[in-house]
Enzyme design. Structure first.
Site, PDB file in Angstrom:
ATOM      1  CG  HIS A  62       5.380 -55.241  25.396  1.00 41.73           C
ATOM      2  ND1 HIS A  62       6.490 -54.744  24.777  1.00 41.73           N
ATOM      3  CD2 HIS A  62       4.375 -55.110  24.496  1.00 41.73           C
ATOM      4  CE1 HIS A  62       6.173 -54.341  23.550  1.00 41.73           C
ATOM      5  NE2 HIS A  62       4.888 -54.540  23.357  1.00 41.73           N
ATOM      6  CG  ASP A 163       5.446 -51.929  20.224  1.00 45.50           C
ATOM      7  OD1 ASP A 163       4.974 -52.498  21.221  1.00 45.50           O
ATOM      8  OD2 ASP A 163       5.813 -52.548  19.202  1.00 45.50           O
ATOM      9  CD  GLU A 193       4.614 -57.892  22.421  1.00 41.82           C
ATOM     10  OE1 GLU A 193       3.614 -58.113  21.722  1.00 41.82           O
ATOM     11  OE2 GLU A 193       5.602 -57.249  21.997  1.00 41.82           O
ATOM     12  CD  GLU A 194       8.033 -55.459  20.406  1.00 41.88           C
ATOM     13  OE1 GLU A 194       7.869 -56.137  19.369  1.00 41.88           O
ATOM     14  OE2 GLU A 194       7.376 -54.435  20.652  1.00 41.88           O
ATOM     15  CG  ASP A 216       1.281 -53.917  22.552  1.00 46.29           C
ATOM     16  OD1 ASP A 216       1.913 -52.910  22.193  1.00 46.29           O
ATOM     17  OD2 ASP A 216       1.785 -55.056  22.590  1.00 46.29           O
ATOM     18  CG  HIS A 302       8.334 -52.826  15.450  1.00 44.43           C
ATOM     19  ND1 HIS A 302       8.603 -54.165  15.429  1.00 44.43           N
ATOM     20  CD2 HIS A 302       7.597 -52.626  16.568  1.00 44.43           C
ATOM     21  CE1 HIS A 302       8.059 -54.750  16.490  1.00 44.43           C
ATOM     22  NE2 HIS A 302       7.428 -53.829  17.192  1.00 44.43           N
TER      23      HIS A 302
HETATM   24 CO    CO Z   1       6.158 -54.308  18.948  1.00 47.43          CO
HETATM   25 ZN    ZN Z   2       3.909 -54.040  21.528  1.00 45.16          ZN
END
Ligand code: CO
Ligand code: ZN
Length: 330
Positions: A62, A163, A193-194, A216, A302
């Site tokens: 992503h 990410d 995606e998130e 990922d 994150h």
């Molecule tokens: Co993520």
């Molecule tokens: Zn991810």
């Protein structure tokens, strides 16, 4: 590889606003794909025709990152915001965000009475250096991603959006290194995606792959008082067995393990109790597919200091190339 990583991880692209990412990735993949297209949602899809009786395989990495969206602007020009994806309040204070036009904002919160507590998201604001709403060029509905320079310290690579820009790098490098494949390959650089693996879902429903593999990051269990998890930084790509959204196809897990063992690529098995990836969307799209995920171990996911190991990245590329260049017996 670090130049490509730096370029992608520092770029702007919160979920739903991936156009700058798409423009960066497209020229990287065009020389290695038969056909490149963009679908209605904005997924960037590169197709590489197979040389034999292979399967239809979709790879998904992503392009989007977590971020914030302006929801209200005060008279004095401070921006209130909501989250785009999994943004945690304790990662915000003093951090910086960047809007699509390059405007940088500083995040702070309303007065804190008890410093042992963290305010919720709606008690934070962004300061873009103006004194009134009229001066403010940022509008309600504008999105920002975090702003943080790429850092390479030895093999440890740190950025605000490993990410999943590192998954995009793995896909791009695999496309470069893959000499031939019996399979029809769809490399999808997915959007949104998130916020719930939305882009990959749309793409998979069109492609209808036999096999779906997400690229990922995953969490690790090797920091002080970390969650109990058998994935460590630097010990090889993690072959996902289960997360909270998907149980990987057992035949695909076995094939990944066999390719790794034959080629001497270090690997680990991943059981993640929480989170999911584009693999879930691919698994249940159309009539369903054999789905799995090659995960790049990553600390501090994150936060603005997501950290991976360069050897894990290289070995993820190697494993993917091994897997795609040979027939797959599921
Ligand atoms: Co993520
Ligand atoms: Zn991810």
């Amino acid at each position: 590889m670090n130049d490509l990583i730096k370029k992608l991880v520092e770029a702007y692209g919160p979920s739903g606003f991936e156009d700058q990412m798409r423009d960066l990735i497209r020229p990287e993949i065009e020389p290695f794909a038969g056909e490149v297209r963009v679908d209605a949602m904005g997924n960037l899809i590169a197709f590489k025709k197979g040389s034999g009786e292979g399967l239809r395989i979709m790879l998904a990495a992503h392009m989007d990152e977590i971020g914030v969206m302006v929801s209200h602007i005060t008279k004095k020009g401070f921006l209130r915001f909501t989250n785009i994806g999994g943004v945690f309040p304790h990662t915000l204070l003093g951090n910086r965000v960047q809007f699509a036009d390059g405007t940088v904002g500083l995040i702070y919160s309303d007065r804190i009475e008890d410093r042992s507590k963290v305010h919720p998201l709606n008690k934070h604001y962004i300061d873009v250096g103006v004194s009134s709403k009229d001066e403010c060029t940022v509008k309600v509905g504008d999105a920002a991603g975090f702003k943080r320079d790429f850092l390479a310290q030895g093999n440890r690579l740190t950025a605000k959006s490993m990410d999943d820009r590192i998954g995009c790098v793995v896909a791009i490098e695999a496309m470069k290194q893959l000499e031939s494949s019996p399979h029809d390959l769809y490399f999808v650089f997915s959007v949104q995606e998130e916020v719930g693996t939305r882009g990959a879902q749309a793409a998979a429903n069109k492609i209808l792959p036999d096999v779906g593999i997400a690229l990922d990051v995953t969490l690790t269990g090797d920091m002080p008082e970390a969650r109990t998890m058998a994935v460590n930084l630097g010990e090889g790509p993690a072959i996902k067995v289960k997360d909270s959204g998907m149980i990987a196809h057992a035949g695909l897990v076995r094939a990944m393990r066999e390719r790794a063992e034959e080629s001497g690529i270090p690997y680990q098995f991943e059981v993640l109790d929480g989170g999911s990836t584009d693999a879930r969307s691919m698994q249940i799209a159309g009539p369903g597919s054999a789905a799995g995920c090659i995960s790049i171990p990553c600390r501090y996911v994150h936060s603005q200091s997501e950290t991976v190991d360069l050897n894990d990245v290289k070995n993820s590329v190697n494993l993917l190339v091994e897997l795609l260049s040979k027939p797959l017996n599921l």
